[in-house]
Design a protein around this motif. Structure first.
Motif, PDB file in Angstrom:
ATOM      1  N   ILE A  29     -30.361 -14.746  52.366  1.00 53.43           N
ATOM      2  CA  ILE A  29     -29.472 -14.628  51.206  1.00 53.43           C
ATOM      3  C   ILE A  29     -30.061 -15.371  50.011  1.00 53.43           C
ATOM      4  CG2 ILE A  29     -27.219 -15.315  50.286  1.00 53.43           C
ATOM      5  CD1 ILE A  29     -26.114 -14.869  53.155  1.00 53.43           C
ATOM      6  N   LEU A  30     -30.530 -16.581  50.241  1.00 56.47           N
ATOM      7  CA  LEU A  30     -31.069 -17.385  49.145  1.00 56.47           C
ATOM      8  C   LEU A  30     -32.318 -16.744  48.553  1.00 56.47           C
ATOM      9  CD1 LEU A  30     -30.593 -20.950  50.664  1.00 56.47           C
ATOM     10  CD2 LEU A  30     -29.276 -19.907  48.803  1.00 56.47           C
ATOM     11  N   ARG A  31     -33.181 -16.211  49.390  1.00 58.36           N
ATOM     12  CA  ARG A  31     -34.386 -15.561  48.878  1.00 58.36           C
ATOM     13  C   ARG A  31     -34.031 -14.291  48.106  1.00 58.36           C
ATOM     14  NH1 ARG A  31     -39.023 -17.814  50.108  1.00 58.36           N
ATOM     15  NH2 ARG A  31     -39.157 -19.258  51.867  1.00 58.36           N
ATOM     16  N   ALA A  32     -33.059 -13.527  48.624  1.00 60.43           N
ATOM     17  CA  ALA A  32     -32.625 -12.324  47.918  1.00 60.43           C
ATOM     18  C   ALA A  32     -32.033 -12.686  46.555  1.00 60.43           C
ATOM     19  CB  ALA A  32     -31.598 -11.570  48.763  1.00 60.43           C
ATOM     20  N   ALA A  33     -31.204 -13.724  46.532  1.00 57.11           N
ATOM     21  CA  ALA A  33     -30.595 -14.153  45.273  1.00 57.11           C
ATOM     22  C   ALA A  33     -31.658 -14.626  44.293  1.00 57.11           C
ATOM     23  CB  ALA A  33     -29.584 -15.265  45.533  1.00 57.11           C
ATOM     24  N   MET A  34     -32.643 -15.367  44.778  1.00 55.90           N
ATOM     25  CA  MET A  34     -33.696 -15.864  43.902  1.00 55.90           C
ATOM     26  C   MET A  34     -34.501 -14.705  43.317  1.00 55.90           C
ATOM     27  SD  MET A  34     -36.412 -18.944  44.708  1.00 55.90           S
ATOM     28  CE  MET A  34     -35.078 -20.093  45.014  1.00 55.90           C
ATOM     29  N   GLU A  35     -34.802 -13.706  44.142  1.00 57.42           N
ATOM     30  CA  GLU A  35     -35.543 -12.536  43.649  1.00 57.42           C
ATOM     31  C   GLU A  35     -34.743 -11.800  42.575  1.00 57.42           C
ATOM     32  OE1 GLU A  35     -36.244 -10.186  47.073  1.00 57.42           O
ATOM     33  OE2 GLU A  35     -37.690 -11.575  47.973  1.00 57.42           O
ATOM     34  N   GLU A  69     -20.726 -19.283  42.290  1.00 55.94           N
ATOM     35  CA  GLU A  69     -21.197 -20.603  41.865  1.00 55.94           C
ATOM     36  C   GLU A  69     -21.860 -21.341  43.016  1.00 55.94           C
ATOM     37  OE1 GLU A  69     -18.255 -19.383  41.115  1.00 55.94           O
ATOM     38  OE2 GLU A  69     -18.302 -19.234  38.928  1.00 55.94           O
ATOM     39  N   LEU A  70     -21.254 -21.287  44.197  1.00 51.00           N
ATOM     40  CA  LEU A  70     -21.827 -21.976  45.352  1.00 51.00           C
ATOM     41  C   LEU A  70     -23.127 -21.314  45.792  1.00 51.00           C
ATOM     42  CD1 LEU A  70     -18.624 -22.802  47.427  1.00 51.00           C
ATOM     43  CD2 LEU A  70     -20.026 -24.363  46.056  1.00 51.00           C
ATOM     44  N   LEU A  71     -23.221 -20.000  45.639  1.00 51.63           N
ATOM     45  CA  LEU A  71     -24.478 -19.325  45.939  1.00 51.63           C
ATOM     46  C   LEU A  71     -25.568 -19.803  44.979  1.00 51.63           C
ATOM     47  CD1 LEU A  71     -26.294 -17.216  47.259  1.00 51.63           C
ATOM     48  CD2 LEU A  71     -25.298 -15.504  45.725  1.00 51.63           C
ATOM     49  N   LEU A  72     -25.244 -19.927  43.698  1.00 58.78           N
ATOM     50  CA  LEU A  72     -26.235 -20.384  42.721  1.00 58.78           C
ATOM     51  C   LEU A  72     -26.662 -21.815  43.006  1.00 58.78           C
ATOM     52  CD1 LEU A  72     -24.738 -18.829  39.468  1.00 58.78           C
ATOM     53  CD2 LEU A  72     -26.685 -18.005  40.796  1.00 58.78           C
ATOM     54  N   VAL A  73     -25.714 -22.665  43.412  1.00 56.03           N
ATOM     55  CA  VAL A  73     -26.074 -24.033  43.800  1.00 56.03           C
ATOM     56  C   VAL A  73     -27.020 -23.994  44.994  1.00 56.03           C
ATOM     57  CG1 VAL A  73     -25.205 -26.182  44.784  1.00 56.03           C
ATOM     58  CG2 VAL A  73     -24.026 -25.139  42.853  1.00 56.03           C
ATOM     59  N   GLY A  74     -26.723 -23.115  45.960  1.00 59.08           N
ATOM     60  CA  GLY A  74     -27.605 -22.972  47.117  1.00 59.08           C
ATOM     61  C   GLY A  74     -29.003 -22.546  46.715  1.00 59.08           C
ATOM     62  N   VAL A  75     -29.107 -21.652  45.730  1.00 59.21           N
ATOM     63  CA  VAL A  75     -30.410 -21.221  45.234  1.00 59.21           C
ATOM     64  C   VAL A  75     -31.159 -22.401  44.619  1.00 59.21           C
ATOM     65  CG1 VAL A  75     -31.544 -19.842  43.444  1.00 59.21           C
ATOM     66  CG2 VAL A  75     -29.797 -18.802  44.889  1.00 59.21           C
ATOM     67  N   HIS A 128     -15.817 -28.556  38.475  1.00 58.36           N
ATOM     68  CA  HIS A 128     -16.806 -27.491  38.596  1.00 58.36           C
ATOM     69  C   HIS A 128     -17.471 -27.569  39.973  1.00 58.36           C
ATOM     70  CE1 HIS A 128     -20.412 -25.046  37.864  1.00 58.36           C
ATOM     71  NE2 HIS A 128     -19.744 -24.524  36.845  1.00 58.36           N
ATOM     72  N   PRO A 129     -17.671 -26.413  40.655  1.00 63.00           N
ATOM     73  CA  PRO A 129     -18.216 -26.464  42.017  1.00 63.00           C
ATOM     74  C   PRO A 129     -19.637 -27.012  42.092  1.00 63.00           C
ATOM     75  CG  PRO A 129     -18.038 -24.185  41.232  1.00 63.00           C
ATOM     76  CD  PRO A 129     -17.286 -25.051  40.265  1.00 63.00           C
ATOM     77  N   ALA A 130     -20.366 -27.029  40.977  1.00 57.23           N
ATOM     78  CA  ALA A 130     -21.735 -27.549  41.001  1.00 57.23           C
ATOM     79  C   ALA A 130     -21.822 -29.005  40.560  1.00 57.23           C
ATOM     80  CB  ALA A 130     -22.631 -26.696  40.108  1.00 57.23           C
ATOM     81  N   ARG A 131     -20.704 -29.616  40.196  1.00 57.30           N
ATOM     82  CA  ARG A 131     -20.773 -30.975  39.635  1.00 57.30           C
ATOM     83  C   ARG A 131     -21.355 -31.980  40.625  1.00 57.30           C
ATOM     84  NH1 ARG A 131     -17.495 -33.926  35.212  1.00 57.30           N
ATOM     85  NH2 ARG A 131     -18.104 -36.071  35.587  1.00 57.30           N
ATOM     86  N   ALA A 132     -20.869 -31.970  41.849  1.00 56.68           N
ATOM     87  CA  ALA A 132     -21.356 -32.935  42.841  1.00 56.68           C
ATOM     88  C   ALA A 132     -22.848 -32.750  43.087  1.00 56.68           C
ATOM     89  CB  ALA A 132     -20.579 -32.797  44.140  1.00 56.68           C
TER      90      ALA A 132
END
Length: 218
Positions: A29-35, A69-75, A128-132
């Motif tokens: 998932i992370l590689r697909a999102a990054m691509e 948002e959490l997917l983007l943080v994971g990326v 914001h979900p990315a704040r931490a």
């Protein structure tokens, strides 16, 4: 006991397999999102498109990342891990050389740099979900940079700053240059400007030579 090795309990074997499968799917998932972010930008990257690229249903993706948002943080977390692995492979270089190489590399992936820049700015809002993630990341980056600078230069840099005082400046310059470069890539040469800052800092880098023509974003 017989000479044959006993198999692990079935539940243990099955549980370990599930964890490995979960980790593989998360990585896919992370590689697909990054691509897709690199191809389309983060705003045009939908969860449905990431799921399709990763070979999952959207519901299957949401099991790993409940929202975008959490997917983007994971990326971004994955990007940091992969960058650290690359830095470890090039561990013969000095810390400032590695930083300059990282800036060079970031200039080839504007989609990810844009995602990082927008998310880091948005993360200053409460809840914001990315704040931490960004609070923790900035603390860790400042500490790591201070340690790297101390290892390379000792307790005082050639320009007179301590590693602890220089580390936040490095972070600020790297992130600030990324923002300027994203807004005006034809007039802001991010790698050259970063090397100019290293020279001002007294870290031993030579000021970058001025290019013949305007820099181009990849």
């Amino acid at each position: 006991m017989t000479g044959r090795e006993q198999s692990p309990p079935r539940g243990t074997r099955r549980g370990g397999g599930r964890e490995a499968q979960r980790a593989e799917r998360r990585e896919a998932i992370l590689r697909a999102a990054m691509e897709l972010i690199a191809e389309r930008g983060y705003r045009s990257t939908s969860l449905a498109a990431v799921a399709e690229r990763a070979g999952l249903t959207q519901q299957g993706l949401l099991h790993h990342f409940p929202n975008k948002e959490l997917l983007l943080v994971g990326v971004l977390e994955a990007r940091d891990r992969w960058d650290l692995a690359s830095a470890a492979a090039a561990s013969g270089a000095g810390s400032t050389d590695l930083l300059a190489q990282l800036v060079d590399y970031n200039a080839t992936r504007p989609g990810l740099v844009r995602t990082y820049t927008v998310l880091s700015g948005d993360s200053v809002t409460e809840g914001h979900p990315a704040r931490a993630f960004f609070e923790s990341r900035f603390r860790a980056v400042r500490e790591a940079l201070a340690d790297a600078l101390r290892s390379e230069f000792g307790d005082v840099l050639p320009g007179g700053l301590t590693p602890e005082r220089a580390a936040p400046l490095l972070v600020a310059v790297m992130d600030g240059l990324q923002l300027q470069w994203l807004l005006d890539p034809e007039n802001v040469d991010m790698p050259a400007s970063f090397r100019d800052f290293l020279a001002l800092l007294g870290a031993g880098a030579e000021p970058a030579a001025k290019p013949d023509g305007p820099p181009q974003a990849t």
